[in-house]
Motif scaffolding. Structure first.
Motif, mmCIF file in Angstrom:
data_model
loop_
_atom_site.group_PDB
_atom_site.id
_atom_site.type_symbol
_atom_site.label_atom_id
_atom_site.label_comp_id
_atom_site.label_asym_id
_atom_site.label_seq_id
_atom_site.Cartn_x
_atom_site.Cartn_y
_atom_site.Cartn_z
ATOM 1 N N GLN A 51 0.858 -1.185 0.000
ATOM 2 C CA GLN A 51 0.000 0.000 0.000
ATOM 3 C C GLN A 51 0.892 1.231 0.000
ATOM 4 O O GLN A 51 1.714 1.388 0.893
ATOM 5 C CB GLN A 51 -0.883 -0.022 1.262
ATOM 6 N N ALA A 52 0.721 2.078 -1.001
ATOM 7 C CA ALA A 52 1.468 3.335 -1.042
ATOM 8 C C ALA A 52 0.464 4.477 -0.993
ATOM 9 O O ALA A 52 -0.641 4.351 -1.531
ATOM 10 C CB ALA A 52 2.306 3.414 -2.316
ATOM 11 N N PRO A 53 0.816 5.583 -0.314
ATOM 12 C CA PRO A 53 -0.140 6.693 -0.230
ATOM 13 C C PRO A 53 -0.376 7.330 -1.599
ATOM 14 O O PRO A 53 0.511 7.340 -2.447
ATOM 15 C CB PRO A 53 0.534 7.679 0.731
ATOM 16 N N GLY A 54 -1.576 7.850 -1.784
ATOM 17 C CA GLY A 54 -1.890 8.520 -3.040
ATOM 18 C C GLY A 54 -2.716 7.658 -3.966
ATOM 19 O O GLY A 54 -3.013 6.503 -3.677
ATOM 20 N N THR A 55 -3.118 8.251 -5.066
ATOM 21 C CA THR A 55 -3.829 7.502 -6.096
ATOM 22 C C THR A 55 -2.933 7.430 -7.320
ATOM 23 O O THR A 55 -2.124 8.326 -7.556
ATOM 24 C CB THR A 55 -5.168 8.183 -6.460
ATOM 25 N N PHE A 56 -3.091 6.384 -8.074
ATOM 26 C CA PHE A 56 -2.178 6.142 -9.180
ATOM 27 C C PHE A 56 -2.932 5.970 -10.493
ATOM 28 O O PHE A 56 -3.967 5.310 -10.537
ATOM 29 C CB PHE A 56 -1.325 4.910 -8.883
ATOM 30 N N THR A 57 -2.403 6.613 -11.502
ATOM 31 C CA THR A 57 -3.033 6.562 -12.816
ATOM 32 C C THR A 57 -2.434 5.401 -13.604
ATOM 33 O O THR A 57 -1.216 5.264 -13.665
ATOM 34 C CB THR A 57 -2.753 7.865 -13.592
ATOM 35 N N PRO A 58 -3.279 4.582 -14.201
ATOM 36 C CA PRO A 58 -2.726 3.499 -15.028
ATOM 37 C C PRO A 58 -2.038 4.070 -16.264
ATOM 38 O O PRO A 58 -2.304 5.208 -16.654
ATOM 39 C CB PRO A 58 -3.963 2.685 -15.408
ATOM 40 N N PRO A 59 -1.140 3.300 -16.869
ATOM 41 C CA PRO A 59 -0.457 3.787 -18.070
ATOM 42 C C PRO A 59 -1.452 4.117 -19.186
ATOM 43 O O PRO A 59 -2.488 3.458 -19.315
ATOM 44 C CB PRO A 59 0.441 2.618 -18.485
ATOM 45 N N ALA A 60 -1.136 5.147 -19.963
ATOM 46 C CA ALA A 60 -2.039 5.583 -21.037
ATOM 47 C C ALA A 60 -2.152 4.507 -22.126
ATOM 48 O O ALA A 60 -3.217 4.321 -22.715
ATOM 49 C CB ALA A 60 -1.530 6.889 -21.629
ATOM 50 N N LYS A 61 -1.040 3.806 -22.366
ATOM 51 C CA LYS A 61 -1.047 2.766 -23.402
ATOM 52 C C LYS A 61 -1.231 1.393 -22.764
ATOM 53 O O LYS A 61 -0.685 1.128 -21.689
ATOM 54 C CB LYS A 61 0.293 2.775 -24.162
ATOM 55 N N PRO A 62 -1.985 0.506 -23.410
ATOM 56 C CA PRO A 62 -2.136 -0.845 -22.862
ATOM 57 C C PRO A 62 -0.784 -1.555 -22.728
ATOM 58 O O PRO A 62 0.147 -1.297 -23.483
ATOM 59 C CB PRO A 62 -2.994 -1.557 -23.920
ATOM 60 N N ILE A 63 -0.705 -2.435 -21.721
ATOM 61 C CA ILE A 63 0.477 -3.267 -21.518
ATOM 62 C C ILE A 63 0.203 -4.600 -22.230
ATOM 63 O O ILE A 63 -0.900 -5.140 -22.133
ATOM 64 C CB ILE A 63 0.715 -3.523 -20.014
ATOM 65 N N GLU A 64 1.206 -5.125 -22.931
ATOM 66 C CA GLU A 64 0.960 -6.297 -23.769
ATOM 67 C C GLU A 64 1.280 -7.621 -23.069
ATOM 68 O O GLU A 64 2.264 -7.744 -22.349
ATOM 69 C CB GLU A 64 1.798 -6.198 -25.053
ATOM 70 N N MET A 65 0.394 -8.595 -23.317
ATOM 71 C CA MET A 65 0.679 -9.989 -22.972
ATOM 72 C C MET A 65 0.449 -10.797 -24.241
ATOM 73 O O MET A 65 -0.647 -10.788 -24.793
ATOM 74 C CB MET A 65 -0.206 -10.488 -21.831
ATOM 75 N N ASP A 66 1.515 -11.456 -24.683
ATOM 76 C CA ASP A 66 1.460 -12.181 -25.954
ATOM 77 C C ASP A 66 1.165 -13.656 -25.709
ATOM 78 O O ASP A 66 1.360 -14.174 -24.611
ATOM 79 C CB ASP A 66 2.806 -12.028 -26.674
ATOM 80 N N GLN A 67 0.662 -14.306 -26.751
ATOM 81 C CA GLN A 67 0.609 -15.758 -26.763
ATOM 82 C C GLN A 67 1.507 -16.191 -27.914
ATOM 83 O O GLN A 67 1.204 -15.929 -29.081
ATOM 84 C CB GLN A 67 -0.823 -16.258 -26.938
ATOM 85 N N LYS A 68 2.638 -16.771 -27.537
ATOM 86 C CA LYS A 68 3.678 -17.059 -28.512
ATOM 87 C C LYS A 68 4.309 -18.399 -28.190
ATOM 88 O O LYS A 68 4.658 -18.647 -27.028
ATOM 89 C CB LYS A 68 4.731 -15.946 -28.450
#
Ligand SMILES: [Cu+2]
Length: 203
Positions: A51-68
């Motif tokens: 737990q860290a103080p404050g609110t956090f904004t998710p990254p503007a760009k999606p994070i990728e998970m590949d199926q490879k």
């Protein structure tokens, strides 16, 4: 000419002062080693600040998970709450993505080169580990681990991890592994003094 009235020297001093002052409030790192007893690899363990103080904004760009090559890559993907994950398919065979955990979802089955997004906005109690499965290939397994804040890291094969950019403060550091557990540990992060926290996970 007023624009030349500020001597270059004082500008240089100001820049130098900024350079001196900034590190005092600067974030530092928490690093260490995780041992997973009885396991061939210590990779893919998530180490995170609970737990860290404050609110956090998710990254503007999606994070990728590949199926490879019939695997979820990365196998373990920690994200801050609200992050959108883009599920790719790099294999010549169709893959499916579903999770039986929490709100449950099934994104369907799609061919190579296509992708589907899913936003992890519903985690009520951190961490939320969503198992990623493929109905077409039951042996495939990955994990998206949703966390309260962006201060997390994943271990490499040697079990080493490093969480960068942690603001000074007192925290509890947790570990997540798909099969085993360890007690969280307290840590105090001082400015300009990196902290070390090690864990041993028993299988
Ligand atoms: Cu598959």
């Amino acid at each position: 000419m007023t624009r030349h009235s500020v001597p270059l020297g004082s500008v240089m001093v100001a820049i130098a002062l900024i350079g001196v002052v900034a590190p005092c409030a600067a974030a530092v790192s928490i690093s260490g080693t995780v041992k997973v007893t009885g396991a061939a690899s210590a990779a893919d363990v998530v180490v995170y600040i609970q737990q860290a103080p404050g609110t956090f904004t998710p990254p503007a760009k999606p994070i990728e998970m590949d199926q490879k090559q019939m695997q979820f890559i990365p196998r373990v993907l920690p994200v801050v709450a609200g992050t959108t994950v883009k599920f790719l398919n790099s294999d010549p065979t169709p893959h499916n993505v579903f999770s039986p955990d929490f709100e449950k979802y099934n994104l369907g089955t799609w061919p190579q080169g296509q992708n589907k997004d899913y936003a992890f906005t519903k985690c009520a109690k951190f961490p939320c580990a969503y198992t990623q499965l493929c109905r077409v290939h039951p042996e495939m397994e990955g994990y998206v681990v949703v966390l309260q804040n962006p201060y997390f890291a994943v271990t490499d094969k040697t079990g080493h991890y490093e969480i960068e950019g942690v603001p000074p403060g007192s925290y509890t550091v947790g570990v997540w592994h798909w099969k085993t557990k360890a007690q969280p540990k307290p840590v105090t992060v001082d400015a300009a003094k990196p902290a070390t926290v090690d864990f041993i996970l028993a299988r």
